[in-house]
Scaffold this motif. Structure first.
Motif, PDB file in Angstrom:
ATOM      1  N   ASP A   1      -1.325  -7.980  -2.273  1.00  0.00           N
ATOM      2  CA  ASP A   1      -0.119  -8.785  -2.119  1.00  0.00           C
ATOM      3  C   ASP A   1       0.295  -8.769  -0.646  1.00  0.00           C
ATOM      4  O   ASP A   1      -0.289  -8.039   0.165  1.00  0.00           O
ATOM      5  CB  ASP A   1       1.026  -8.302  -3.021  1.00  0.00           C
ATOM      6  CG  ASP A   1       1.625  -6.965  -2.588  1.00  0.00           C
ATOM      7  OD1 ASP A   1       0.903  -6.141  -2.003  1.00  0.00           O
ATOM      8  OD2 ASP A   1       2.828  -6.755  -2.826  1.00  0.00           O
TER       9      ASP A   1
ATOM     10  N   LEU B   1       2.467  -6.408   5.570  1.00  0.00           N
ATOM     11  CA  LEU B   1       1.443  -5.473   5.099  1.00  0.00           C
ATOM     12  C   LEU B   1       0.170  -5.630   5.923  1.00  0.00           C
ATOM     13  O   LEU B   1      -0.534  -4.652   6.179  1.00  0.00           O
ATOM     14  CB  LEU B   1       1.167  -5.707   3.612  1.00  0.00           C
ATOM     15  CG  LEU B   1       2.381  -5.513   2.686  1.00  0.00           C
ATOM     16  CD1 LEU B   1       1.973  -5.743   1.234  1.00  0.00           C
ATOM     17  CD2 LEU B   1       2.998  -4.142   2.858  1.00  0.00           C
TER      18      LEU B   1
ATOM     19  N   LYS C   1      12.321  -5.881  -4.755  1.00  0.00           N
ATOM     20  CA  LYS C   1      12.068  -5.029  -3.588  1.00  0.00           C
ATOM     21  C   LYS C   1      12.016  -5.943  -2.367  1.00  0.00           C
ATOM     22  O   LYS C   1      11.265  -6.927  -2.363  1.00  0.00           O
ATOM     23  CB  LYS C   1      10.731  -4.299  -3.769  1.00  0.00           C
ATOM     24  CG  LYS C   1      10.337  -3.429  -2.574  1.00  0.00           C
ATOM     25  CD  LYS C   1       8.992  -2.715  -2.804  1.00  0.00           C
ATOM     26  CE  LYS C   1       8.606  -1.874  -1.590  1.00  0.00           C
ATOM     27  NZ  LYS C   1       7.334  -1.152  -1.759  1.00  0.00           N
TER      28      LYS C   1
HETATM   29  C1  6PG Z   1       4.828  -3.586  -1.221  1.00  0.00           C
HETATM   30  C2  6PG Z   1       3.765  -3.424  -2.263  1.00  0.00           C
HETATM   31  C3  6PG Z   1       4.199  -2.703  -3.489  1.00  0.00           C
HETATM   32  C4  6PG Z   1       3.913  -1.235  -3.234  1.00  0.00           C
HETATM   33  C5  6PG Z   1       4.651  -0.355  -4.210  1.00  0.00           C
HETATM   34  C6  6PG Z   1       4.504   1.095  -3.872  1.00  0.00           C
HETATM   35  O1  6PG Z   1       5.413  -4.629  -1.074  1.00  0.00           O
HETATM   36  O2  6PG Z   1       5.084  -2.610  -0.509  1.00  0.00           O
HETATM   37  O3  6PG Z   1       2.760  -4.171  -2.288  1.00  0.00           O
HETATM   38  O4  6PG Z   1       3.602  -3.094  -4.677  1.00  0.00           O
HETATM   39  O5  6PG Z   1       2.551  -0.968  -3.306  1.00  0.00           O
HETATM   40  O6  6PG Z   1       6.002  -0.713  -4.177  1.00  0.00           O
HETATM   41  O7  6PG Z   1       5.021   1.319  -2.591  1.00  0.00           O
HETATM   42  P1  6PG Z   1       5.115   2.788  -1.995  1.00  0.00           P
HETATM   43  O8  6PG Z   1       3.746   3.291  -1.899  1.00  0.00           O
HETATM   44  O9  6PG Z   1       5.783   2.623  -0.653  1.00  0.00           O
HETATM   45  O10 6PG Z   1       5.953   3.561  -2.957  1.00  0.00           O
END
Ligand code: 6PG
Length: 247
Positions: free
Chosen positions: A75, A87, A177
């Motif tokens: 993603d 990311l 989020k």
């Molecule tokens: C993002 C991600 C999300 C992430 C999880 C875990 O937007 O950051 O793609 O799916 O992998 O929220 O995040 P943490 O490893 O920071 O807990």
């Protein structure tokens, strides 16, 4: 969860990075031996950053088949690559800028379209091409899990969960989020993985991990339960804090 899921508990985040790095190396070598390339899907979030940095160090830096490695993302947050939330930006800083992967083998989500739906269509074409190169599978997909049970950018009760089964990528609006706008692989795309490796650390995820692995199926509430590739294997690499409530 799925019958084929394996759970590996390690003491802490450092042990998790090492165990994950070993697994990435082994699967990379196996994939290249089997079909000449290694397609690796990167996860977002903070948890995998230590792994990414570890892969730039000995013995992994010299042993990984970088020239045959193709990188994509499970993603992406809909921001430019230079944004601190990107990311792609985070993975370049921790890993990709430090290893000899041919630049044309890095397939970032194109976040420059005005319409994220167009970006999802374009990204889907790249994924399709990667699948064609990789004998119909992604060799290894790294994923994280949020404390709410989301994975990639598939959030509880979000309409993106219901993307039609012929779509590989979908635009996600109003994500709980931040940032709210994202592109995510669909459930269909996630389930094209030959190997899925979940990386989960921290006590704040222990109740969710128990619900996901040992509770009833409730995929609308816990989207991570939808990751069950019919021809793939799922491994959960978790630290003791996250595993504390597993029986
Ligand atoms: C993002 C991600 C999300 C992430 C999880 C875990 O937007 O950051 O793609 O799916 O992998 O929220 O995040 P943490 O490893 O920071 O807990």
């Amino acid at each position: 969860m799925s019958a084929q899921a394996e759970v590996i508990v390690v003491p802490d985040a450092v042990a998790l990075q090492e165990a994950a790095a070993e697994r990435v190396l082994r699967l990379a070598q196996q994939s290249v031996a089997a079909h000449g390339i290694f397609t690796l899907g990167l996860a977002g979030g903070n948890t995998p950053l230590g792994l990414y940095r570890r892969l730039t160090q000995a013995p992994y830096s010299a042993a990984l088949p970088w020239a045959a490695t193709h990188i994509f993302w499970g993603d992406e947050r809909y921001v430019p690559p230079a944004d601190p939330d990107s990311l792609q930006g985070a993975a370049r800083a921790a890993l990709l800028d430090h290893v000899p992967i041919p630049p044309e083998q890095i397939y970032p989500v194109p976040t420059y379209y005005e319409d994220p739906a167009e970006a999802a269509v374009q990204y889907e074409r790249q994924l399709q091409m990667l699948l064609e190169h990789g004998n119909g599978v992604f060799d290894l997909l790294l994923l994280g899990m949020g404390p709410d049970g989301h994975t990639a950018s598939l959030f509880p009760h979000h309409p993106a969960l219901r993307a039609t089964t012929d779509r590989l990528a979908v635009a996600v609006a109003a994500a709980p989020k931040p940032p709210p706008l994202r592109i995510s692989l669909t459930v269909t795309a996630l389930n094209h993985a030959a190997q899925v490796l979940f990386l989960v650390t921290g006590a704040d995820k222990s109740a969710t991990l128990r619900a996901v692995l040992q509770g009833p199926e409730q995929p609308a509430t816990l989207p991570v339960q939808l990751v069950r590739p019919p021809h793939g294997r799922v491994t959960w690499l978790v630290d003791e804090a996250a595993a504390a409530e597993l029986s």
